[in-house]
Design an enzyme around this catalytic site. Structure first.
Site, mmCIF file in Angstrom:
data_model
loop_
_atom_site.group_PDB
_atom_site.id
_atom_site.type_symbol
_atom_site.label_atom_id
_atom_site.label_comp_id
_atom_site.label_asym_id
_atom_site.label_seq_id
_atom_site.Cartn_x
_atom_site.Cartn_y
_atom_site.Cartn_z
ATOM 1 N N LYS A 97 28.914 42.582 90.223
ATOM 2 C CA LYS A 97 27.303 42.910 90.067
ATOM 3 C C LYS A 97 27.340 44.349 90.212
ATOM 4 C CE LYS A 97 24.275 40.648 89.747
ATOM 5 N NZ LYS A 97 23.767 40.074 88.496
ATOM 6 N N TYR B 291 32.713 38.957 93.431
ATOM 7 C CA TYR B 291 31.647 38.708 92.739
ATOM 8 C C TYR B 291 30.523 39.949 93.099
ATOM 9 C CZ TYR B 291 26.476 37.582 93.296
ATOM 10 O OH TYR B 291 25.067 37.783 93.075
ATOM 11 N N THR C 104 21.951 41.915 93.285
ATOM 12 C CA THR C 104 21.935 41.296 94.537
ATOM 13 C C THR C 104 21.946 42.387 95.660
ATOM 14 O OG1 THR C 104 23.481 39.864 95.950
ATOM 15 C CG2 THR C 104 24.300 40.971 93.990
ATOM 16 N N ASP C 105 21.633 42.142 96.695
ATOM 17 C CA ASP C 105 21.712 42.876 98.009
ATOM 18 C C ASP C 105 23.190 43.153 98.415
ATOM 19 O OD1 ASP C 105 22.098 40.651 99.134
ATOM 20 O OD2 ASP C 105 20.764 40.892 100.682
ATOM 21 N N GLU C 106 24.142 42.194 97.685
ATOM 22 C CA GLU C 106 25.551 42.027 98.128
ATOM 23 C C GLU C 106 26.243 43.304 97.588
ATOM 24 O OE1 GLU C 106 27.528 38.442 98.116
ATOM 25 O OE2 GLU C 106 25.785 37.447 98.017
#
Length: 339
Positions: free
Chosen positions: A157, A153, A125-127
């Site tokens: 990741k 979260y 994810t870009d997060e």
């Protein structure tokens, strides 16, 4: 070719399974899913009828189970979608995110190494990059942007990504990673922004918007994401990371208003609520690498994708009702027993 798709009863995973079964009718697809709260077996009802598809219930965190599965199936490719993914839930209880997203990834990587998987692909994810300032629309995440996770979260990741790269460098495991922006489309669990707003608007309920609603996200239609992963697992360079973005930056409040517009509902339904802890300001991906190296471009503009998404939820109200009533989970229990 035999592909293991983990987390395939979830939103992006089930869309990827349908995409692959349609594009590669000779491929065998095995779906591994633990059928936790966001895994919906009914989302795979059409796939189950395909002789090239097989569903297996189990957790990627169960090392012995994963080992037996890899030994019996001899996978060529592994695509790991399986993850706890809701930021709010990670703030409330981080530990299940560490178990699934880090330890589960470790189990998959170890089995992939042991049984000679030809390509292991980690869906990220870009997060993991943190966020960008709202007043600098000229800045984007690239594959070289430093990791700066903001939530349990995204930290889990990021850890999984680093572990994946370590297995490539240390053991020579052929891996790739994709980091995507916010996905939307059919089969998305209704705790996420767009389906949640659709459901509440249809029921004429208040639509809760965090803070002032000015946080910006880049939106990617799920089928465009599936095409990107397809390209990466077949043509992507081993050991590389590819950012996958939609060129569709929108403020959260504008996304909500778009939903209301498609449903002809009044903006008076919008209610502003206390902001999320550590709420990232802006995500924006530069997908130049996957574009120049693999020829991928997003094909679905935001307005077209939103129209298709709203229409899907209107046409699949039974799917939504089964989630709201808990019937989707009861259905899985009747077939596979307690999760």
């Amino acid at each position: 070719m035999k592909i293991l798709v983990t987390g395939g009863a979830g939103f992006i995973g089930c869309n990827f399974i349908y995409y692959m079964l349609n594009k590669y009718p000779d491929y065998e697809i095995v779906c591994l899913d633990a059928l936790t709260y966001a895994g919906n077996l009914k989302s795979l009802s059409v796939a189950v009828a395909n002789p090239k598809f097989k569903f297996v219930k189990g957790s990627i965190s169960d090392k012995d189970f994963v080992d037996r599965l890899f030994k019996s199936e001899s996978f060529d490719i592994v695509v790991n979608f399986a993850a706890e993914s809701h930021v709010d839930r990670s703030i409330e209880n981080p530990f299940i995110f560490l178990e699934t997203n880090i330890m589960g990834t470790a189990c998959l990587l170890e089995a992939s190494k042991k049984y000679g998987v030809k390509r292991y692909h980690q869906v990220s994810t870009d997060e993991v990059y943190g966020d960008l300032p709202l007043d600098r629309p000229d800045i984007f995440f690239t594959e070289k942007t430093n990791l700066s996770a903001s939530s349990p979260y995204s930290a889990s990741k990021a850890s999984a990504d680093l572990l994946t790269l370590a297995y490539h460098r240390t053991y020579g495991l052929p891996v790739t990673i994709s980091r995507c922006s916010n996905n939307y489309g059919p089969y998305q669990f209704p705790e996420k922004l767009i389906p949640l707003m659709i459901m509440k608007a249809l029921a004429d309920e208040s639509l809760p918007v965090y803070g002032n609603g000015l946080n910006v996200r880049d939106w990617l239609y799920v089928e465009d994401h599936c095409r990107a992963i397809d390209l990466i697992i077949h043509n992507g360079k081993v050991g590389e990371i590819y950012n996958v973005g939609g060129h569709n930056e929108r403020r959260n409040i504008d996304v909500v208003k778009t939903v209301l517009g498609h449903l002809s509902k009044p903006e008076s339904l919008i209610t502003y609520v206390k902001d999320r802890a550590g709420h990232d300001l802006r995500y924006a991906i530069d997908p130049e690498k996957i574009s120049s190296q693999l020829g991928w471009e997003p094909e679905t503009c935001f307005d077209e994708g939103m129209k298709k998404t709203v229409e899907w939820y209107l046409e699949n109200q039974k799917w939504v009702d089964d989630i709201k009533s808990g019937e989707y989970a009861e259905y899985a229990r009747r077939i596979y027993g307690d999760s």
